[in-house]
Design an enzyme around this catalytic site. Structure first.
Site, PDB file in Angstrom:
ATOM      1  N   CYS A   1       0.854  -1.190   0.000  1.00  0.00           N
ATOM      2  CA  CYS A   1       0.000   0.000   0.000  1.00  0.00           C
ATOM      3  C   CYS A   1       0.891   1.241   0.000  1.00  0.00           C
ATOM      4  O   CYS A   1       2.090   1.159   0.218  1.00  0.00           O
ATOM      5  CB  CYS A   1      -0.854   0.011   1.250  1.00  0.00           C
TER       6      CYS A   1
ATOM      7  N   HIS B   1      10.989 -34.272 -32.554  1.00  0.00           N
ATOM      8  CA  HIS B   1       9.745 -34.580 -33.277  1.00  0.00           C
ATOM      9  C   HIS B   1       9.280 -33.405 -34.129  1.00  0.00           C
ATOM     10  O   HIS B   1       8.125 -33.373 -34.528  1.00  0.00           O
ATOM     11  CB  HIS B   1       8.658 -35.002 -32.279  1.00  0.00           C
TER      12      HIS B   1
ATOM     13  N   ARG C   1       0.746   2.423  -6.012  1.00  0.00           N
ATOM     14  CA  ARG C   1       1.091   1.335  -5.089  1.00  0.00           C
ATOM     15  C   ARG C   1      -0.134   0.569  -4.611  1.00  0.00           C
ATOM     16  O   ARG C   1      -0.025  -0.480  -3.986  1.00  0.00           O
ATOM     17  CB  ARG C   1       1.814   1.891  -3.863  1.00  0.00           C
TER      18      ARG C   1
ATOM     19  N   TRP D   1      -3.948  -1.537  -1.105  1.00  0.00           N
ATOM     20  CA  TRP D   1      -3.982  -2.709  -1.976  1.00  0.00           C
ATOM     21  C   TRP D   1      -4.281  -3.849  -1.009  1.00  0.00           C
ATOM     22  O   TRP D   1      -3.429  -4.283  -0.252  1.00  0.00           O
ATOM     23  CB  TRP D   1      -2.626  -2.889  -2.657  1.00  0.00           C
TER      24      TRP D   1
ATOM     25  N   GLU E   1       6.724 -11.413 -25.898  1.00  0.00           N
ATOM     26  CA  GLU E   1       5.738 -10.357 -25.626  1.00  0.00           C
ATOM     27  C   GLU E   1       6.364  -8.983 -25.437  1.00  0.00           C
ATOM     28  O   GLU E   1       5.742  -7.979 -25.746  1.00  0.00           O
ATOM     29  CB  GLU E   1       4.812 -10.719 -24.453  1.00  0.00           C
TER      30      GLU E   1
ATOM     31  N   GLU F   1       7.593 -20.319 -20.639  1.00  0.00           N
ATOM     32  CA  GLU F   1       7.443 -18.970 -20.092  1.00  0.00           C
ATOM     33  C   GLU F   1       8.602 -18.070 -20.557  1.00  0.00           C
ATOM     34  O   GLU F   1       8.387 -16.895 -20.870  1.00  0.00           O
ATOM     35  CB  GLU F   1       7.387 -19.053 -18.561  1.00  0.00           C
TER      36      GLU F   1
ATOM     37  N   LYS G   1       7.827 -14.631 -22.413  1.00  0.00           N
ATOM     38  CA  LYS G   1       8.285 -13.331 -21.910  1.00  0.00           C
ATOM     39  C   LYS G   1       9.084 -12.611 -22.991  1.00  0.00           C
ATOM     40  O   LYS G   1       8.908 -11.428 -23.221  1.00  0.00           O
ATOM     41  CB  LYS G   1       9.138 -13.568 -20.665  1.00  0.00           C
TER      42      LYS G   1
ATOM     43  N   LYS H   1      -2.986  -5.523 -19.495  1.00  0.00           N
ATOM     44  CA  LYS H   1      -2.623  -6.153 -18.221  1.00  0.00           C
ATOM     45  C   LYS H   1      -3.659  -7.183 -17.811  1.00  0.00           C
ATOM     46  O   LYS H   1      -3.334  -8.213 -17.244  1.00  0.00           O
ATOM     47  CB  LYS H   1      -2.473  -5.075 -17.137  1.00  0.00           C
TER      48      LYS H   1
ATOM     49  N   ASN I   1       1.444  -0.712   5.815  1.00  0.00           N
ATOM     50  CA  ASN I   1       1.735  -1.467   4.595  1.00  0.00           C
ATOM     51  C   ASN I   1       2.464  -2.721   5.056  1.00  0.00           C
ATOM     52  O   ASN I   1       3.413  -2.632   5.821  1.00  0.00           O
ATOM     53  CB  ASN I   1       2.640  -0.624   3.685  1.00  0.00           C
ATOM     54  N   GLY I   2       2.017  -3.894   4.616  1.00  0.00           N
ATOM     55  CA  GLY I   2       2.672  -5.139   5.027  1.00  0.00           C
ATOM     56  C   GLY I   2       1.651  -6.166   5.467  1.00  0.00           C
ATOM     57  O   GLY I   2       0.461  -6.035   5.180  1.00  0.00           O
TER      58      GLY I   2
HETATM   59  C1  F6R Z   1       2.196 -12.438 -19.652  1.00  0.00           C
HETATM   60  C2  F6R Z   1       0.959 -12.181 -18.931  1.00  0.00           C
HETATM   61  C3  F6R Z   1      -0.287 -12.824 -19.408  1.00  0.00           C
HETATM   62  C4  F6R Z   1      -1.193 -13.192 -18.223  1.00  0.00           C
HETATM   63  C5  F6R Z   1      -2.549 -13.707 -18.719  1.00  0.00           C
HETATM   64  C6  F6R Z   1      -3.439 -14.151 -17.575  1.00  0.00           C
HETATM   65  O1  F6R Z   1       3.282 -11.791 -19.064  1.00  0.00           O
HETATM   66  O2  F6R Z   1       0.960 -11.444 -17.994  1.00  0.00           O
HETATM   67  O3  F6R Z   1      -0.029 -13.945 -20.204  1.00  0.00           O
HETATM   68  O4  F6R Z   1      -0.556 -14.156 -17.457  1.00  0.00           O
HETATM   69  O5  F6R Z   1      -3.202 -12.697 -19.432  1.00  0.00           O
HETATM   70  O6  F6R Z   1      -3.654 -13.116 -16.683  1.00  0.00           O
HETATM   71  P1  F6R Z   1      -4.105 -13.375 -15.191  1.00  0.00           P
HETATM   72  O7  F6R Z   1      -2.985 -14.030 -14.499  1.00  0.00           O
HETATM   73  O8  F6R Z   1      -4.427 -12.020 -14.659  1.00  0.00           O
HETATM   74  O9  F6R Z   1      -5.303 -14.271 -15.262  1.00  0.00           O
END
Ligand code: F6R
Length: 607
Positions: A2, A503, A27, A75, A487, A480, A484, A602, A101-102
């Protein structure tokens, strides 16, 4: 995670608190509140379960007038984002106000004790025990009562507080959460980070772990918990506001990767007792239900699906229970062959991913037991699942998931241990618990190797296609790593299991297609070494991630990155963090907008 701010000086406290909260909103933003000691000697507490602007509207109806106050933007960790759960929290008589916060690990035990002593609680938060505990010890010396209260608290805290009876004293304390004191001209600020202070002062005193700052109109004094004076560190900060929000890092993504040790520690905090047993406060599924399970399905998308794939392997290995990770968007269009003896785990950072929501609802219709593993308290999935395991990572602002993935891996490890405990699987338990506990420190070692990863990234950023390979837990890590990289850098990257390589994917390889080999420890280690030989003889450059001191690939791989030694899960986590840093540096080298990569959001709230 927070945002907190406190003010003591000669200006209008409310406007300074509002300004600070606006700067701290990144935050945490599910609720906000202020407490101001008014000139009349009364305390005004105003809070809203909404963004800071809604709080400001409420304050504009009547601005509390005073020179001392505290503010908070939340948060949620314990307790849903509601007005009563918003900070500041007060004691029974409304004389002591606290923002926090914590996470206070032993809050349930303290709350029960305080209730027995006659204290009345208004909220579901862990924070509310703090003002009541101070009240319990208060005999006219506020600072002494704060010290006594803090000595009883286990967990992490950055706290700012004041008491009506001491109108010229603002107190801050920290343990495992950041807190700084801003030193102005005849005025003082205490905040969770420097961003809140910049318009007022650039002279900042950074509190150390377990230290308490007592601020009066005469200055700030810092002591340890036992009251002994502590050495003070005053810095002159030259950051601009945006830099300050990112903690001095050039991007949120890097800041969040650097916060991974804390995210792993927060996911573990309060969940492993001294005997190594696992406790989840919000997992409200009765033990009998969990004992009667026949299988586990883990549903997620993107990075969260990769976390689910790790969870699948851990639940099978550590709990002896059949498990299967699935793409949530596919699960919903197939016959839902799940039932009351299935545990469906929704793996989601945001708790708002449309595909995962719909899949969860479908599982509920089939009467499966459901658990959300998520970072967002009060999110749709957290509300709809039978039980929740919160990540406690704080907001993640960079679009690419980083610290929350690690928190997911740790949380799913704990869930696997818990299911194993309920099913009487005890072998290797102490070792696994030790492996989890050591993780935050080992992750720090990987982060310390940042310059080496940046240098490797510079060397590989010129390629256009990448293949990531792994086996066992290294397989989802490879998927992953590829996700990463693609993307945020927009380079083409694929992940595959070592077994699959021959294969099909091996046809892609030539000297312009590097292979990133995730050589984590595990039963298929030898087989993976063979894979590396196979790709190297085809001329592909190889970047191999290996356990520290491992020489087997020294003459085969083009580059070897050594990672601290750990168990299977630990090695997978460490490789994940290294690949996040690698992707970050490649993308920065190519001039990409790493925090807001093109075409991505996001939270994907449409199917
Ligand atoms: C990649 C990424 C996305 C999310 C996906 C699911 O870095 O962030 O692939 O993992 O959109 O999102 P959540 O976890 O919010 O369900």
């Amino acid at each position: 995670m927070c945002g907190i701010i406190g003010y003591l000086g000669s200006r209008d406290a409310t406007s300074i608190l509002i300004d600070g909260l606006r700067r701290l909103e990144y935050r945490g933003y599910d609720s906000a509140g202020v407490a101001v000691l008014e000139r009349t000697g009364v305390q005004s507490v105003v809070k809203r379960a909404a963004r800071v602007e809604t709080l400001v509207e409420a304050l504009q109806e009547r601005m509390p007038e005073g020179r001392l106050g505290i503010g908070h933007t939340r948060w949620a960790t314990h307790g849903r984002p509601t007005q009563v759960n918003a900070h500041p929290h007060t004691d029974c008589r409304g004389r002591i106000s606290v923002v926090h916060n914590g996470i206070i690990e032993n809050f349930e035990e303290l709350r029960a004790e305080l209730r027995r002593a006659g204290h009345r609680f208004a909220s579901d938060t862990d924070t509310e025990v703090v003002p009541h505990l101070i009240e319990e010890y208060y005999r006219g010396d506020f600072l002494a009562a704060v010290r006594q209260a803090l000595a009883r608290i286990r967990g992490a805290y950055a706290l700012v507080m004041f008491c009506l009876d001491d109108p010229e004293l603002l107190v801050g304390a920290r343990l495992n959460a950041p807190l700084v004191v801003g030193l102005g001209e005849g005025e003082y600020f205490i905040a969770s980070d420097i961003a809140a202070l910049l318009p007022y002062t650039r002279k900042v005193l950074v509190l150390g772990e377990g230290e308490i700052a007592a601020v009066t109109p005469l200055g700030a004094s810092v002591t340890a918990l036992d009251g002994m004076p502590a050495p003070t560190r005053v810095l002159h900060v030259s950051w601009d506001t945006e830099q300050a929000e990112r903690g001095g890092h050039p991007h949120f993504m890097l800041k969040e990767i650097m916060e991974t040790p804390e995210a792993a520690a927060n996911a573990l905090r309060g969940r492993l007792d001294d005997q190594g047993r696992v406790h989840f406060a919000e997992l409200e599924l009765p033990d009998e239900r969990l004992q009667g399970l026949a299988e586990v399905r883990l549903l997620g998308m993107g990075t969260s699906r990769h976390a689910a794939m790790v969870g699948e392997q851990l639940i099978e290995a550590w709990a002896g229970l059949p498990a299967r990770a699935q793409d949530a968007s596919e699960f919903r269009y197939r016959p839902a062959l799940v039932g009351p003896d299935t545990l469906v785990v929704a793996v989601t950072q945001s708790g708002e991913t449309a595909d995962t929501i719909v899949a969860l609802r479908q599982a509920r219709q089939q009467e499966s037991a459901t658990v959300a593993v998520t970072n967002v308290v009060g999110s749709t999935i957290a509300r709809e699942a039978d039980g929740v395991i919160y990540l406690h990572s704080g907001p993640e602002i960079g679009v690419a998931s980083t610290k929350t993935l690690v928190a997911h891996l740790v949380s799913l490890g704990l869930l696997a241990l818990r299911l194993g405990e309920l099913r009487g699987v005890a072998d290797r338990r102490q070792g696994l618990v030790r492996e989890l506990r050591e993780l935050p420190a080992l992750i720090r070692q990987v982060l310390d190797d940042g310059p080496r990863l940046a240098e490797l990234a510079r060397r590989y950023a010129g390629y256009r296609n990448f293949l990531f390979v792994g086996r066992g837990l290294g397989h989802p890590v490879a998927l992953e790593g590829a996700l990463k990289l693609k993307e945020i850098s927009y380079l083409h990257a694929e992940g595959t299991s070592g077994g699959e390589l021959k294969h099909g994917p091996i046809a892609l390889l030539d000297r312009d297609t590097p292979v990133v080999a995730v050589c984590t420890e595990g039963p298929s280690w030898e087989k993976l070494l063979n894979n590396v030989h196979e790709v190297a003889v085809r001329g592909a450059p190889v970047l191999a991630l290996v356990p520290r001191g491992e020489r087997a690939l020294a003459d085969v791989a083009t580059d070897v990155l050594e990672l601290p030694r750990s168990g299977e899960l630990g090695s997978a986590v460490l490789a994940t963090v290294a690949l996040q840093l690698f992707a970050y540096h490649v993308a920065v080298g190519l001039g990409r907008d790493v925090d807001r990569p093109r075409n991505l959001a996001k939270s994907v709230t449409v199917e």
